[in-house]
Scaffold this motif. Structure first.
Motif, PDB file in Angstrom:
ATOM      1  N   PRO A  17       0.893  -1.140   0.077  1.00  0.00           N
ATOM      2  CA  PRO A  17       0.010   0.066   0.046  1.00  0.00           C
ATOM      3  C   PRO A  17       0.789   1.344   0.043  1.00  0.00           C
ATOM      4  O   PRO A  17       0.247   2.320  -0.487  1.00  0.00           O
ATOM      5  CB  PRO A  17      -0.705  -0.127   1.456  1.00  0.00           C
ATOM      6  CG  PRO A  17      -1.063  -1.619   1.604  1.00  0.00           C
ATOM      7  CD  PRO A  17       0.337  -1.985   1.244  1.00  0.00           C
ATOM      8  N   THR A  18       2.118   1.129   0.647  1.00  0.00           N
ATOM      9  CA  THR A  18       2.809   2.501   0.550  1.00  0.00           C
ATOM     10  C   THR A  18       3.307   2.794  -0.632  1.00  0.00           C
ATOM     11  O   THR A  18       3.341   4.088  -1.101  1.00  0.00           O
ATOM     12  CB  THR A  18       4.137   2.045   1.585  1.00  0.00           C
ATOM     13  OG1 THR A  18       4.802   0.965   1.032  1.00  0.00           O
ATOM     14  CG2 THR A  18       3.656   2.020   2.985  1.00  0.00           C
ATOM     15  N   ARG A  19       3.468   2.012  -1.557  1.00  0.00           N
ATOM     16  CA  ARG A  19       4.034   2.263  -2.963  1.00  0.00           C
ATOM     17  C   ARG A  19       2.702   3.032  -3.654  1.00  0.00           C
ATOM     18  O   ARG A  19       2.994   3.864  -4.550  1.00  0.00           O
ATOM     19  CB  ARG A  19       4.647   0.805  -3.563  1.00  0.00           C
ATOM     20  CG  ARG A  19       5.895   0.384  -3.295  1.00  0.00           C
ATOM     21  CD  ARG A  19       6.202  -1.009  -3.786  1.00  0.00           C
ATOM     22  NE  ARG A  19       7.195  -1.428  -3.004  1.00  0.00           N
ATOM     23  CZ  ARG A  19       7.666  -2.680  -3.395  1.00  0.00           C
ATOM     24  NH1 ARG A  19       7.089  -3.480  -4.021  1.00  0.00           N
ATOM     25  NH2 ARG A  19       8.783  -3.285  -2.596  1.00  0.00           N
ATOM     26  N   VAL A  20       1.509   2.210  -3.578  1.00  0.00           N
ATOM     27  CA  VAL A  20       0.369   2.893  -4.163  1.00  0.00           C
ATOM     28  C   VAL A  20       0.162   4.270  -3.665  1.00  0.00           C
ATOM     29  O   VAL A  20      -0.292   5.141  -4.429  1.00  0.00           O
ATOM     30  CB  VAL A  20      -0.856   1.969  -3.876  1.00  0.00           C
ATOM     31  CG1 VAL A  20      -2.294   2.468  -4.412  1.00  0.00           C
ATOM     32  CG2 VAL A  20      -0.760   0.493  -4.364  1.00  0.00           C
ATOM     33  N   LEU A  21       0.426   4.443  -2.295  1.00  0.00           N
ATOM     34  CA  LEU A  21      -0.066   6.030  -1.771  1.00  0.00           C
ATOM     35  C   LEU A  21       1.080   6.755  -2.363  1.00  0.00           C
ATOM     36  O   LEU A  21       0.895   7.865  -2.550  1.00  0.00           O
ATOM     37  CB  LEU A  21      -0.043   5.890  -0.228  1.00  0.00           C
ATOM     38  CG  LEU A  21      -1.211   5.093   0.377  1.00  0.00           C
ATOM     39  CD1 LEU A  21      -0.824   4.946   1.950  1.00  0.00           C
ATOM     40  CD2 LEU A  21      -2.540   5.727  -0.125  1.00  0.00           C
TER      41      LEU A  21
END
Length: 244
Positions: free
Chosen positions: A3-7
């Motif tokens: 999720p951190t990469r998506v964000l």
């Protein structure tokens, strides 16, 4: 998938859009202004009350499709996508980051368009305004997801526009804007019933008239959500690293 990469991808896209004032104005204001133009054209007639909900579906849908597809394509043509994917960033994370960024913009765009239609143009809504907003947001997200799908196949911005007769125009023609679908030839009615924009228009009309229960609306929202998920998945699977 992290999720951190998506964000992080979503934050980068939002930062780019924030510094591009013309794109920002196109996204946020043009749908509301077009709705206002339609309302102005039909001043002192009952026509806008009939077609207003369809306009809420139509204009954000088209604008989100164009802006999302062209913005994503430019990332690939400039080589940015190729550089990003050389890092620990997958195609699905890239597509979801874009979907999240433009999805947030779609929420703001829809709030402006719905508010303008109801409180400035005088569109009467007999049902829940919250449900009207929810359907309008889903419709704008549909335009975003189809834009991401188109950008995965297009090589140039002109080709993005060429996808409109395939992905956009049939939905407009068969969505019941110009003629109720039950008055179309049987084959066209059947096709139109399976198109997501048709379901968005049906749901918005039902909320505006207040003649259907919430279950009717949520069923159509679910149908639109399936189309959104399928388009995003296909976009992530077919996305190429670079367009030569």
């Amino acid at each position: 998938m992290k999720p951190t990469r998506v964000l992080a991808t979503a934050e980068r896209v939002l930062t780019q859009v924030r510094h591009d004032r013309r794109t920002l104005l196109l996204l946020l204001l043009v749908p509301a202004l077009l709705i206002g133009l339609v309302a102005w054209i039909f001043t002192d007639t009952p026509v806008f009350g009939s077609i207003g909900p369809a306009m809420i579906a139509l204009f954000p849908f088209i604008v989100m499709f164009l802006v999302t597809s062209i913005a994503t394509l430019r990332e690939r043509r400039s080589g940015t996508l190729e550089r990003l994917l050389s890092l620990p960033l997958g195609k699905a994370e890239f597509i979801l980051g874009y979907a999240l960024a433009f999805g947030l913009l779609a929420v703001v765009q829809t709030a402006i368009a719905v508010g303008f239609a109801v409180w400035v143009c005088g569109l009467e809504v007999s049902g829940s305004l919250g449900l009207l907003f929810a359907v309008a947001v889903a419709d704008a997200l549909l335009g975003t997801s189809l834009g991401l799908l188109a950008s995965a196949f297009a090589r140039t911005e002109f080709q993005v526009v060429q996808f409109m007769p395939v992905l956009i125009f049939p939905q407009i023609l068969l969505g019941g804007i110009f003629l109720p679908r039950d008055q179309l030839p049987a084959a066209l009615e059947a096709i139109g019933d399976w198109l997501p924009l048709s379901q968005a228009i049906d749901a918005l009309n039902a909320v505006a008239r207040g003649d259907q229960d919430a279950g009717y609306i949520w069923l159509r929202l679910g149908f639109i959500a399936i189309w959104i998920v399928v388009a995003i998945v296909l976009g992530s699977v077919t996305l190429r690293r670079r367009t030569n």
